[in-house]
Design a protein around this motif. Structure first.
Motif, mmCIF file in Angstrom:
data_model
loop_
_atom_site.group_PDB
_atom_site.id
_atom_site.type_symbol
_atom_site.label_atom_id
_atom_site.label_comp_id
_atom_site.label_asym_id
_atom_site.label_seq_id
_atom_site.Cartn_x
_atom_site.Cartn_y
_atom_site.Cartn_z
ATOM 1 N N HIS A 213 0.830 -1.183 -0.009
ATOM 2 C CA HIS A 213 -0.002 -0.099 -0.116
ATOM 3 C C HIS A 213 0.694 1.280 -0.031
ATOM 4 C CE1 HIS A 213 -4.122 -1.561 0.332
ATOM 5 N NE2 HIS A 213 -3.438 -2.324 1.026
ATOM 6 N N LEU A 214 2.076 1.231 0.973
ATOM 7 C CA LEU A 214 2.891 2.427 0.764
ATOM 8 C C LEU A 214 3.475 2.443 -0.324
ATOM 9 C CD1 LEU A 214 4.504 4.315 2.578
ATOM 10 C CD2 LEU A 214 6.187 2.745 2.876
ATOM 11 N N ARG A 215 3.678 1.541 -1.414
ATOM 12 C CA ARG A 215 4.276 1.954 -2.676
ATOM 13 C C ARG A 215 3.463 1.796 -3.866
ATOM 14 N NH1 ARG A 215 9.861 3.091 -2.724
ATOM 15 N NH2 ARG A 215 10.970 2.342 -0.827
ATOM 16 N N GLY A 216 1.856 1.880 -3.365
ATOM 17 C CA GLY A 216 1.083 1.803 -4.376
ATOM 18 C C GLY A 216 1.115 0.849 -5.357
ATOM 19 N N VAL A 217 1.385 -0.548 -4.934
ATOM 20 C CA VAL A 217 1.469 -1.468 -5.825
ATOM 21 C C VAL A 217 0.659 -2.629 -5.555
ATOM 22 C CG1 VAL A 217 3.796 -1.155 -6.903
ATOM 23 C CG2 VAL A 217 3.495 -2.257 -5.000
ATOM 24 N N ALA A 332 1.990 -26.987 -18.839
ATOM 25 C CA ALA A 332 0.900 -26.601 -19.712
ATOM 26 C C ALA A 332 -0.255 -25.943 -19.009
ATOM 27 C CB ALA A 332 0.778 -27.973 -20.766
ATOM 28 N N LEU A 333 -0.686 -26.256 -17.989
ATOM 29 C CA LEU A 333 -1.861 -25.973 -17.190
ATOM 30 C C LEU A 333 -1.345 -24.580 -16.505
ATOM 31 C CD1 LEU A 333 -3.072 -29.151 -15.625
ATOM 32 C CD2 LEU A 333 -4.209 -27.949 -17.056
ATOM 33 N N ALA A 334 -0.171 -24.475 -15.908
ATOM 34 C CA ALA A 334 0.220 -23.266 -15.308
ATOM 35 C C ALA A 334 0.580 -22.153 -16.119
ATOM 36 C CB ALA A 334 1.394 -23.555 -14.388
ATOM 37 N N ALA A 335 1.168 -22.520 -17.133
ATOM 38 C CA ALA A 335 1.874 -21.125 -18.008
ATOM 39 C C ALA A 335 0.817 -20.377 -18.573
ATOM 40 C CB ALA A 335 2.463 -21.940 -19.163
ATOM 41 N N PRO A 336 -0.272 -20.554 -18.963
ATOM 42 C CA PRO A 336 -1.355 -19.876 -19.488
ATOM 43 C C PRO A 336 -1.833 -18.825 -18.464
ATOM 44 C CG PRO A 336 -2.273 -21.669 -19.466
ATOM 45 C CD PRO A 336 -0.745 -22.271 -19.434
ATOM 46 N N LEU A 337 -2.153 -19.471 -17.171
ATOM 47 C CA LEU A 337 -2.586 -18.716 -16.014
ATOM 48 C C LEU A 337 -1.359 -17.752 -15.633
ATOM 49 C CD1 LEU A 337 -4.403 -21.427 -13.913
ATOM 50 C CD2 LEU A 337 -5.065 -20.215 -15.971
ATOM 51 N N VAL A 338 -0.377 -17.978 -15.759
ATOM 52 C CA VAL A 338 0.945 -16.986 -15.318
ATOM 53 C C VAL A 338 0.574 -15.975 -16.352
ATOM 54 C CG1 VAL A 338 3.169 -16.300 -15.394
ATOM 55 C CG2 VAL A 338 2.488 -18.641 -14.467
ATOM 56 N N LEU A 339 0.573 -16.074 -17.704
ATOM 57 C CA LEU A 339 0.475 -14.895 -18.616
ATOM 58 C C LEU A 339 -1.078 -14.040 -18.350
ATOM 59 C CD1 LEU A 339 1.340 -16.843 -21.813
ATOM 60 C CD2 LEU A 339 2.598 -15.480 -20.385
ATOM 61 N N ASP A 340 -2.231 -14.651 -17.864
ATOM 62 C CA ASP A 340 -3.244 -14.293 -17.542
ATOM 63 C C ASP A 340 -3.079 -13.019 -16.231
ATOM 64 O OD1 ASP A 340 -5.179 -15.296 -19.324
ATOM 65 O OD2 ASP A 340 -5.487 -17.181 -18.027
ATOM 66 N N LEU A 341 -2.455 -13.643 -15.279
ATOM 67 C CA LEU A 341 -2.107 -12.821 -14.075
ATOM 68 C C LEU A 341 -1.244 -11.754 -14.451
ATOM 69 C CD1 LEU A 341 -1.901 -16.103 -11.680
ATOM 70 C CD2 LEU A 341 -3.534 -14.181 -11.512
ATOM 71 N N VAL A 342 -0.423 -11.936 -14.773
ATOM 72 C CA VAL A 342 0.479 -10.598 -15.562
ATOM 73 C C VAL A 342 -0.471 -9.694 -16.184
ATOM 74 C CG1 VAL A 342 2.292 -10.002 -17.195
ATOM 75 C CG2 VAL A 342 2.602 -12.043 -15.686
ATOM 76 N N ARG A 343 -1.140 -10.130 -17.140
ATOM 77 C CA ARG A 343 -1.811 -9.076 -17.798
ATOM 78 C C ARG A 343 -3.026 -8.292 -16.874
ATOM 79 N NH1 ARG A 343 -4.621 -11.969 -22.807
ATOM 80 N NH2 ARG A 343 -4.145 -9.865 -24.081
ATOM 81 N N LEU A 344 -3.655 -9.091 -15.981
ATOM 82 C CA LEU A 344 -4.429 -8.811 -14.891
ATOM 83 C C LEU A 344 -3.908 -7.915 -13.825
ATOM 84 C CD1 LEU A 344 -6.817 -11.739 -14.788
ATOM 85 C CD2 LEU A 344 -7.439 -9.701 -15.807
ATOM 86 N N ALA A 345 -2.769 -8.327 -13.192
ATOM 87 C CA ALA A 345 -2.074 -7.524 -12.351
ATOM 88 C C ALA A 345 -1.572 -6.210 -12.833
ATOM 89 C CB ALA A 345 -0.921 -8.359 -11.974
ATOM 90 N N ALA A 346 -1.143 -6.278 -14.025
ATOM 91 C CA ALA A 346 -0.743 -4.997 -14.637
ATOM 92 C C ALA A 346 -1.633 -4.046 -14.923
ATOM 93 C CB ALA A 346 -0.006 -5.269 -16.124
ATOM 94 N N LEU A 347 -3.124 -4.509 -15.131
ATOM 95 C CA LEU A 347 -4.305 -3.614 -15.410
ATOM 96 C C LEU A 347 -4.647 -3.030 -14.154
ATOM 97 C CD1 LEU A 347 -6.878 -3.025 -17.015
ATOM 98 C CD2 LEU A 347 -7.939 -4.967 -16.222
ATOM 99 N N ALA A 348 -4.595 -3.943 -12.848
ATOM 100 C CA ALA A 348 -4.836 -3.380 -11.653
ATOM 101 C C ALA A 348 -3.883 -2.241 -11.122
ATOM 102 C CB ALA A 348 -4.528 -4.467 -10.555
ATOM 103 N N THR A 350 -2.109 -0.200 -13.332
ATOM 104 C CA THR A 350 -2.760 0.858 -14.414
ATOM 105 C C THR A 350 -3.676 1.761 -13.488
ATOM 106 O OG1 THR A 350 -1.882 -0.376 -16.143
ATOM 107 C CG2 THR A 350 -3.497 1.513 -16.539
ATOM 108 N N ARG A 351 -4.680 0.901 -13.052
ATOM 109 C CA ARG A 351 -5.934 1.672 -12.549
ATOM 110 C C ARG A 351 -5.429 2.255 -11.142
ATOM 111 N NH1 ARG A 351 -10.330 -3.183 -13.161
ATOM 112 N NH2 ARG A 351 -10.844 -3.019 -15.183
ATOM 113 N N GLY A 352 -4.460 1.895 -10.736
ATOM 114 C CA GLY A 352 -4.041 2.580 -9.438
ATOM 115 C C GLY A 352 -4.069 1.698 -8.100
ATOM 116 N N GLU A 353 -4.779 0.410 -8.343
ATOM 117 C CA GLU A 353 -5.112 -0.217 -7.210
ATOM 118 C C GLU A 353 -3.503 -0.771 -6.412
ATOM 119 O OE1 GLU A 353 -8.070 -3.443 -8.051
ATOM 120 O OE2 GLU A 353 -8.620 -2.560 -9.753
ATOM 121 N N SER A 354 -3.879 -1.096 -5.157
ATOM 122 C CA SER A 354 -2.748 -1.457 -4.517
ATOM 123 C C SER A 354 -2.996 -2.451 -3.127
ATOM 124 C CB SER A 354 -2.053 -0.218 -3.525
ATOM 125 O OG SER A 354 -2.993 0.428 -2.821
#
Length: 404
Positions: A213-217, A332-348, A350-354
């Motif tokens: 929260h302090l770093r806003g991430v 093969a089960l994990a890798a696409p979820l890693v990509l999903d989570l990267v995209r979603l965490a980056a979206l968060a 960008t929105r300023g969520e921490s």
């Protein structure tokens, strides 16, 4: 002179993906998979964020830039070749995406701690590696993802409860935080989102939540839901919704590879077995008999099998049972979820969520800031959040979040 207005499209965002355990099987599959998707060499099967329920705003696969830390020396190209032999990557794919693997390899740094170095110093060095990566590539942001080997849970420590106390303890002592938590600490100091895909502690300490929260991430975790527990989170609600009493659920998991070798250690396996059982009991609302066993079978390599026996009680106390077998390829089960989570965490980000992201609980056995484990309800929360609806965190969990 008359000028004709031309519409300008903003450049697509570029997101760094800093993988802790960058030369492991899951990381290698994620790097190869992202390159294949960006080049149109594969369909995005298994990528949740490519479904119609997710709109614009996510980093395209071509906009992901990879690097990371590791303590092993096997280059990504060699690891990819081994994954081809094991049937994880399609034949010919490793060579087709070789430039992407080599580019990621050039960005892998040594993550080993120096002998006698205080963790406070180690964390600053790790954070400097991540910051330099971001600046070198001119990235909009970086998401740090822990896909390293599962580690034992730490013993409780008062320093985990407060950021000032944690800072003082790290500067004074040689080792206090487990590696996963040290990487979370470093990621937050570098101004990066953090995703813990493993059952390890990661950011699940009050002091690290304070730092986020302090770093806003933002951060998300923990323990990616890819196999047996994925089935549990879909099936368990069936019993409660049909007013059937679930009496026992026992499972045996056979797996090889690095994960199997790591989980052969009872201390390392404890966090995974606990998260599996907790997700079940949180879903049905009462204790359920049974145990989860994890056995290392080296010859299975990247593949895993789970056998489950479920007993339940119906009308007039009639006893019944359900049995199923789950077989899958872990990477093969994990890798696409890693990509999903990267995209979603980056979206968060960008929105300023921490802080913790409860909406991403859909992906995890032991979701941060959420006690919901029903897969259908989790998916609804995820898609609403992705569309812009805020999600409130669950009430603070008991001390098991500090260190169980």
């Amino acid at each position: 002179m008359q000028h004709t207005a031309r519409s300008q499209t903003a450049p697509a965002p570029r997101t760094g993906v800093w993988l802790v355990g960058a030369r492991g099987s899951v990381a290698t599959t994620a790097v190869a998979g992202a390159a294949a998707l960006a080049a149109g060499l594969a369909a995005p099967t298994g990528c949740v964020t490519e479904s119609p329920d997710f709109a614009a705003g996510l980093t395209p696969f071509a906009g992901l830039v990879f690097g990371g830390h590791d303590v092993v020396a096997t280059p990504l190209v060699e690891r990819a070749a081994a994954l081809v032999r094991d049937g994880v990557l399609p034949a010919g794919l490793a060579e087709a995406v070789r430039p992407a693997l080599e580019a990621a390899e050039r960005e892998v740094r040594d993550g080993a701690a120096s002998a006698g170095e205080p963790q406070y110093t180690t964390a600053r060095r790790l954070a400097a590696d991540i910051t330099a990566f971001r600046e070198r590539h001119g990235l909009d942001r970086v998401v740090v993802v822990n896909v390293s080997s599962t580690e034992p849970l730490p013993a409780p420590d008062p320093a985990f409860l407060s950021l000032p106390e944690l800072d003082k303890a790290l500067a004074a002592s040689g080792t206090l935080l487990p590696a996963s938590s040290l990487y979370a600490y470093a990621a937050f100091h570098a101004g990066c989102a953090f995703v813990n895909f493993t059952p390890s502690t990661g950011a699940a300490l009050p002091a690290l939540e304070e730092l986020a929260h302090l770093r806003g991430v933002p951060h998300a975790g923990r323990d990616g839901k890819t196999g047996e527990t994925l089935v549990k989170s879909a099936l368990a609600p069936m019993f409660t919704q049909r007013a059937l009493r679930l009496r026992s659920w026992s499972g045996t998991n056979l797996l090889g590879g690095g994960d199997g070798a790591t989980l052969a250690d009872p201390a390392a396996a404890r966090s995974k077995t606990e998260s599996k059982q907790r997700s079940l009991e949180d879903t049905v609302g009462h204790p359920v008999e049974g145990h989860v066993h994890i056995d290392n079978v080296p010859e299975m390599g990247e593949w895993k099998t789970a056998w489950d026996h479920v007993s339940f009680e119906g009308f007039l106390g009639v006893r019944m049972s359900l049995q199923f077998t789950w077989q899958g390829c872990d990477s093969a089960l994990a890798a696409p979820l890693v990509l999903d989570l990267v995209r979603l965490a980056a979206l968060a980000h960008t929105r300023g969520e921490s802080g913790a992201l409860p909406a991403l609980g859909f992906f995890f056995k032991d979701p941060a800031a959420s006690t919901e484990h029903n897969l259908t309800l989790q998916y609804g929360t995820l898609t609403r959040w992705a569309a812009g609806t805020p999600v409130r965190e669950a009430a603070e969990r008991p001390a098991r979040e500090v260190a169980r």
